[in-house]
Write a protein that holds these residues in place. Structure first.
Motif, PDB file in Angstrom:
ATOM      1  N   PRO A 158      28.487   4.166  62.089  1.00 54.74           N
ATOM      2  CA  PRO A 158      27.857   4.934  61.005  1.00 54.74           C
ATOM      3  C   PRO A 158      26.339   5.004  61.097  1.00 54.74           C
ATOM      4  CG  PRO A 158      29.622   3.589  60.123  1.00 54.74           C
ATOM      5  CD  PRO A 158      29.443   3.170  61.561  1.00 54.74           C
ATOM      6  N   ALA A 159      25.716   3.986  61.672  1.00 58.23           N
ATOM      7  CA  ALA A 159      24.258   3.974  61.787  1.00 58.23           C
ATOM      8  C   ALA A 159      23.757   4.890  62.895  1.00 58.23           C
ATOM      9  CB  ALA A 159      23.770   2.545  62.029  1.00 58.23           C
ATOM     10  N   SER A 197      36.540  -2.216  63.286  1.00 59.24           N
ATOM     11  CA  SER A 197      35.688  -1.056  63.033  1.00 59.24           C
ATOM     12  C   SER A 197      35.137  -1.031  61.607  1.00 59.24           C
ATOM     13  CB  SER A 197      36.460   0.238  63.290  1.00 59.24           C
ATOM     14  OG  SER A 197      37.404   0.483  62.266  1.00 59.24           O
ATOM     15  N   ASP A 198      35.945  -1.433  60.625  1.00 57.98           N
ATOM     16  CA  ASP A 198      35.585  -1.324  59.210  1.00 57.98           C
ATOM     17  C   ASP A 198      35.316   0.122  58.805  1.00 57.98           C
ATOM     18  OD1 ASP A 198      35.774  -4.069  58.876  1.00 57.98           O
ATOM     19  OD2 ASP A 198      33.656  -4.416  59.310  1.00 57.98           O
ATOM     20  N   THR A 211      25.305   8.024  74.798  1.00 50.97           N
ATOM     21  CA  THR A 211      25.687   6.646  74.487  1.00 50.97           C
ATOM     22  C   THR A 211      24.887   6.170  73.280  1.00 50.97           C
ATOM     23  OG1 THR A 211      24.015   5.750  76.007  1.00 50.97           O
ATOM     24  CG2 THR A 211      26.227   6.115  76.901  1.00 50.97           C
ATOM     25  N   PHE A 212      25.459   5.225  72.555  1.00 50.21           N
ATOM     26  CA  PHE A 212      24.786   4.658  71.390  1.00 50.21           C
ATOM     27  C   PHE A 212      24.390   3.211  71.663  1.00 50.21           C
ATOM     28  CE2 PHE A 212      27.814   7.624  69.021  1.00 50.21           C
ATOM     29  CZ  PHE A 212      26.865   8.629  68.924  1.00 50.21           C
ATOM     30  N   ASP A 213      23.258   2.815  71.131  1.00 45.57           N
ATOM     31  CA  ASP A 213      22.784   1.434  71.267  1.00 45.57           C
ATOM     32  C   ASP A 213      23.474   0.591  70.202  1.00 45.57           C
ATOM     33  OD1 ASP A 213      21.430  -0.887  71.780  1.00 45.57           O
ATOM     34  OD2 ASP A 213      19.530  -0.230  70.894  1.00 45.57           O
ATOM     35  N   MET A 214      24.739   0.244  70.449  1.00 44.68           N
ATOM     36  CA  MET A 214      25.501  -0.524  69.466  1.00 44.68           C
ATOM     37  C   MET A 214      26.302  -1.633  70.144  1.00 44.68           C
ATOM     38  SD  MET A 214      28.405   2.249  68.274  1.00 44.68           S
ATOM     39  CE  MET A 214      29.682   2.851  69.400  1.00 44.68           C
ATOM     40  N   ALA A 231      37.052   6.461  65.838  1.00 46.12           N
ATOM     41  CA  ALA A 231      35.732   7.080  65.945  1.00 46.12           C
ATOM     42  C   ALA A 231      35.810   8.592  65.735  1.00 46.12           C
ATOM     43  CB  ALA A 231      35.121   6.765  67.308  1.00 46.12           C
ATOM     44  N   SER A 232      36.785   9.238  66.334  1.00 45.25           N
ATOM     45  CA  SER A 232      36.918  10.686  66.170  1.00 45.25           C
ATOM     46  C   SER A 232      37.311  11.030  64.739  1.00 45.25           C
ATOM     47  CB  SER A 232      37.933  11.249  67.167  1.00 45.25           C
ATOM     48  OG  SER A 232      39.228  10.736  66.932  1.00 45.25           O
TER      49      SER A 232
END
Length: 318
Positions: A157-158, A98-99, A147-150, A184-185
């Motif tokens: 973060p983006a 995750s960093d 949902t995120f495009d990741m 994430a939370s």
């Protein structure tokens, strides 16, 4: 009852000398004929293993006997056989990449048990946020979830600004087994979100305990099954074949090793293209033999505490 089981688990707890513990852990798995992927880190453990029911029980007993891991919760599924072809026990800096500058041991989102999560699904103030990668949520997700495009959690973060306007709502995060949501939370809390929750045990546990209602499609898993059914109440296919566009939740890797794209391909197109995602990949010199599954074992160097690092190719010549 099936003879084999699949265990999915994680636990955030400090581990001193992770390399030393990796060897001990690896040897236990070898002695009990367990296969799978296990990450040992200074911040904890993360694993999915498969084996005979008795061997899986011995593994759970082994972890629970260690005071550091006595609270480890296992998601248990049944299987006709091993869901892995190999055993990997690796030391890494994090148990999920995750960093993110957070420590879920110190602070994380409130855990929601599957039954409580199910009750909240009808709360108009609740916003579901999927913390998985593109190829995962394109195969299956909860109805109405954001949902995120990741490609991975490092990119979170983006994308946080996409839900900034929802800070006054109840944010409920979810992922496959719960591990990504711990970080994430925690990250959302650091960014000023106040009412942050997470589905404890993830999609898999919700499916096992509550029937998976309102989860559309299948859940991507990181073993030879590739995807599993979750919803036993109102299932719906949401993905389509990469080649012909017909509804399909059959995830495969393109047989062309140079492509290796991970997409849904229906059985008919799989047969026609011999496991490839296009005619070009079907005719590519790097195309692998297609066995009908679209799952290809990776030949790599493996660490065995009894042997050190040893090449599979060398092993095959012995």
């Amino acid at each position: 009852m099936k003879a084999y089981q699949v265990l999915l688990y994680y636990v955030y707890v400090p581990i001193e000398n992770p390399e030393e513990y990796r060897d001990e852990h690896h040897l236990f798995c070898i002695e009990h004929n367990l296969l799978g992927r296990i990450i040992v880190s200074p911040e904890g453990l993360n694993g999915t293993v498969s084996g005979l029911a008795a061997d899986c029980q011995a593994y759970m007993d082994y972890l629970h006997a260690d005071p550091r891991f006595k609270k480890t919760a296992f998601k248990i599924d049944e299987s006709e056989g091993h869901t892995f072809k190999k055993l990997h026990v690796r030391v890494k800096d994090e148990i999920v990449n995750s960093d993110l500058p957070v420590n879920p041991i110190v602070r994380t989102g409130k855990h929601l048990e599957p039954a409580d999560f199910k009750q909240l699904l009808n709360d108009p103030d609740v916003v579901l946020v999927d913390m998985r990668s593109n190829y995962e949520h394109s195969l299956g997700k909860f109805k109405g979830a954001i949902t995120f495009d990741m490609e991975n959690l490092r990119e979170l973060p983006a994308h946080v600004q996409e839900i900034e306007h929802l800070k006054d709502r109840k944010i409920v995060t979810y992922c496959t087994g719960g591990i990504k949501c711990e970080k994430a939370s925690a990250y959302l809390l650091e960014k000023g979100f106040e009412n942050v929750y997470q589905l404890h045990g993830g999609i898999i546990r919700y499916g096992i305990e509550e029937g998976g209602e309102n989860f559309d499609g299948k859940c991507y898993v990181f073993d030879n099954r590739i995807a599993v059914e979750v919803n036993k109440v109102n299932p719906e296919i949401i993905s389509s074949c990469h080649v012909c566009g017909t509804p399909s939740d059959r995830m495969v890797n393109c047989a062309n090793a140079a492509c290796n794209i991970h997409v849904p391909i229906c059985e008919n197109c799989g047969v026609t293209l011999e496991g490839a995602c296009s005619d070009a990949c079907k005719n590519h010199p790097d195309k692998r033999a297609y066995d009908g599954t679209g799952n290809y074992a990776i030949h790599s160097n493996h660490y065995n505490p009894l042997q050190g690092f040893r090449s599979l190719k060398k092993k095959e010549k012995v």
